[in-house]
Scaffold this active site. Sequence first.
Site, PDB file in Angstrom:
ATOM      1  CG  ASN A  40      42.390 -47.973  42.457  1.00  0.00           C
ATOM      2  OD1 ASN A  40      43.112 -46.938  42.457  1.00  0.00           O
ATOM      3  ND2 ASN A  40      41.172 -48.213  41.993  1.00  0.00           N
ATOM      4  CG  ASP A  58      42.124 -44.607  40.901  1.00  0.00           C
ATOM      5  OD1 ASP A  58      42.924 -44.934  39.850  1.00  0.00           O
ATOM      6  OD2 ASP A  58      41.190 -45.041  41.185  1.00  0.00           O
ATOM      7  CG  HIS A  59      43.137 -42.215  45.922  1.00  0.00           C
ATOM      8  ND1 HIS A  59      42.524 -41.020  45.545  1.00  0.00           N
ATOM      9  CD2 HIS A  59      42.285 -43.076  46.165  1.00  0.00           C
ATOM     10  CE1 HIS A  59      41.195 -41.437  45.355  1.00  0.00           C
ATOM     11  NE2 HIS A  59      41.113 -42.803  45.636  1.00  0.00           N
ATOM     12  NE  ARG A  72      51.359 -27.857  47.025  1.00  0.00           N
ATOM     13  CZ  ARG A  72      52.330 -27.480  47.657  1.00  0.00           C
ATOM     14  NH1 ARG A  72      53.690 -27.754  47.646  1.00  0.00           N
ATOM     15  NH2 ARG A  72      51.996 -27.256  49.143  1.00  0.00           N
ATOM     16  CG  HIS A 121      37.840 -44.885  38.112  1.00  0.00           C
ATOM     17  ND1 HIS A 121      36.910 -44.861  38.828  1.00  0.00           N
ATOM     18  CD2 HIS A 121      37.262 -44.611  36.957  1.00  0.00           C
ATOM     19  CE1 HIS A 121      35.715 -44.603  38.554  1.00  0.00           C
ATOM     20  NE2 HIS A 121      36.068 -44.329  37.393  1.00  0.00           N
ATOM     21  NE  ARG A 178      35.539 -40.150  39.525  1.00  0.00           N
ATOM     22  CZ  ARG A 178      34.680 -40.701  40.274  1.00  0.00           C
ATOM     23  NH1 ARG A 178      35.224 -41.558  40.852  1.00  0.00           N
ATOM     24  NH2 ARG A 178      33.460 -40.308  40.263  1.00  0.00           N
ATOM     25  NE  ARG A 215      36.733 -37.075  40.922  1.00  0.00           N
ATOM     26  CZ  ARG A 215      35.647 -37.143  41.643  1.00  0.00           C
ATOM     27  NH1 ARG A 215      35.704 -37.981  42.746  1.00  0.00           N
ATOM     28  NH2 ARG A 215      34.595 -37.078  41.214  1.00  0.00           N
ATOM     29  CG  HIS A 216      41.935 -40.335  40.716  1.00  0.00           C
ATOM     30  ND1 HIS A 216      41.668 -40.978  39.575  1.00  0.00           N
ATOM     31  CD2 HIS A 216      40.929 -40.502  41.530  1.00  0.00           C
ATOM     32  CE1 HIS A 216      40.449 -41.864  39.825  1.00  0.00           C
ATOM     33  NE2 HIS A 216      39.997 -41.245  41.043  1.00  0.00           N
ATOM     34  CD  GLU A 264      37.543 -48.806  39.248  1.00  0.00           C
ATOM     35  OE1 GLU A 264      36.879 -47.946  39.651  1.00  0.00           O
ATOM     36  OE2 GLU A 264      38.416 -49.375  40.023  1.00  0.00           O
ATOM     37  CB  THR A 300      34.834 -43.082  46.054  1.00  0.00           C
ATOM     38  OG1 THR A 300      35.639 -44.095  45.499  1.00  0.00           O
ATOM     39  CG2 THR A 300      34.122 -43.486  47.347  1.00  0.00           C
ATOM     40  CB  THR A 301      32.951 -46.130  42.457  1.00  0.00           C
ATOM     41  OG1 THR A 301      33.891 -45.613  41.888  1.00  0.00           O
ATOM     42  CG2 THR A 301      31.790 -46.754  41.644  1.00  0.00           C
ATOM     43  CD  GLU A 345      36.251 -54.692  41.781  1.00  0.00           C
ATOM     44  OE1 GLU A 345      37.221 -54.962  40.793  1.00  0.00           O
ATOM     45  OE2 GLU A 345      36.638 -53.842  42.578  1.00  0.00           O
ATOM     46  CG  HIS A 347      34.498 -48.989  47.166  1.00  0.00           C
ATOM     47  ND1 HIS A 347      34.298 -48.355  48.053  1.00  0.00           N
ATOM     48  CD2 HIS A 347      34.575 -48.183  46.020  1.00  0.00           C
ATOM     49  CE1 HIS A 347      34.482 -47.206  47.702  1.00  0.00           C
ATOM     50  NE2 HIS A 347      34.523 -47.054  46.484  1.00  0.00           N
ATOM     51  N   GLY A 348      36.951 -50.223  49.868  1.00  0.00           N
ATOM     52  CA  GLY A 348      36.797 -49.677  51.213  1.00  0.00           C
ATOM     53  C   GLY A 348      37.702 -50.615  52.085  1.00  0.00           C
ATOM     54  N   GLY A 357      42.743 -49.866  47.133  1.00  0.00           N
ATOM     55  CA  GLY A 357      43.599 -48.609  46.527  1.00  0.00           C
ATOM     56  C   GLY A 357      43.648 -47.670  47.915  1.00  0.00           C
TER      57      GLY A 357
HETATM   58  N1  PXP Z   1      36.753 -51.456  42.857  1.00  0.00           N
HETATM   59  C1  PXP Z   1      36.324 -50.374  42.214  1.00  0.00           C
HETATM   60  C2  PXP Z   1      35.442 -50.691  41.452  1.00  0.00           C
HETATM   61  C3  PXP Z   1      36.488 -49.238  42.728  1.00  0.00           C
HETATM   62  O1  PXP Z   1      35.770 -47.887  42.121  1.00  0.00           O
HETATM   63  C4  PXP Z   1      37.319 -48.842  43.797  1.00  0.00           C
HETATM   64  C5  PXP Z   1      37.460 -47.186  44.057  1.00  0.00           C
HETATM   65  O2  PXP Z   1      38.198 -46.819  43.000  1.00  0.00           O
HETATM   66  C6  PXP Z   1      38.124 -49.910  44.197  1.00  0.00           C
HETATM   67  C7  PXP Z   1      37.767 -51.155  43.971  1.00  0.00           C
HETATM   68  C8  PXP Z   1      38.987 -49.539  45.447  1.00  0.00           C
HETATM   69  O3  PXP Z   1      38.419 -49.056  46.360  1.00  0.00           O
HETATM   70  P1  PXP Z   1      39.321 -48.343  47.583  1.00  0.00           P
HETATM   71  O4  PXP Z   1      40.119 -47.216  47.089  1.00  0.00           O
HETATM   72  O5  PXP Z   1      38.322 -48.141  48.581  1.00  0.00           O
HETATM   73  O6  PXP Z   1      40.243 -49.362  47.968  1.00  0.00           O
END
Ligand code: PXP
Length: 256
Positions: free
Chosen positions: A11, A13-14, A22, A47, A49, A53-54, A74, A104-105, A155, A198-199, A220
């Site tokens: 992922n 996104d970040h 910036r 994702h 959103r 935001r990203h 996403e 976050t989600t 998921e 996630h996480g 991510g």
């Molecule tokens: N899966 C889903 C559905 C998510 O919303 C996210 C966060 O965007 C992730 C996976 C990845 O989570 P993390 O960024 O904490 O690794």
Amino acid sequence: MTPTYLRLGVNIDHVATIRNARGGRHPDPVRAAHLAVEAGADGITAHLREDRRHISDDDIARLKAELTRPLNFEMAVTDEMLEIALRHVPHACCLVPEKRQELTTEGGLDVAAQSNSLPRAIEKLRASGVRISLFVDPDEKQVEASARAGADIVELHSGPYCDAALLNDSERTAVEIDRLIAAARTAANAGLEVHAGHGLTFNTVNTVAAIPQIVELNIGHFLIGEAIFGGLHATIQRMRAQMDSARAGALGSMSA
Ligand code: PXP
């Protein structure tokens, strides 16, 4: 069952979060996606959103045009996101709940209690050939409702397990991993493809990677953050190697 190859979805996104701090174009999440693929990612997740935001609309268009691996888009179940998904036709859409104020989600979709918007979104995406993934808590009721709703994939939300592990709360960690194991089993028995995300970090990935029904992990924030110290390529390679060895260990213990 025989554990299969475990795919890694990165992922990005970040990378966009840092770019947006910036404005401008650097660092480019699409460049990060290419690098992730070179380092062993099997797919890319982004994702879009509601508040942008990203990831931006242009990022999605470029990812779709340039990526050589599947794009997992996403999205919240809204008319706007559905229209964008149907325009780009990604490999898969992962439907998530979205709240404006959340960092976050926060939780999985409540598929069991969903309104009419979910079946309609699933029907439209399916008609376009998009694979449908529902992000749900590792709760057997939600998994069963996902199968009934016509999802291809669930998921499973690994956040509660990762949070408990981070706090060294061994009792809670054991409860949460058991929930993931049970939900993965229920999902596979219902004919769903099982993902988790996630996480996840270097410290938490092995236990989840060892659950044999899970065929894909989406990771991510940790990878992008850790890349500051170790570089994106090396960080993804290390995650890939840990996943492979945890999966091989699970295979070994099942055949022993
Ligand atoms: N899966 C889903 C559905 C998510 O919303 C996210 C966060 O965007 C992730 C996976 C990845 O989570 P993390 O960024 O904490 O690794």
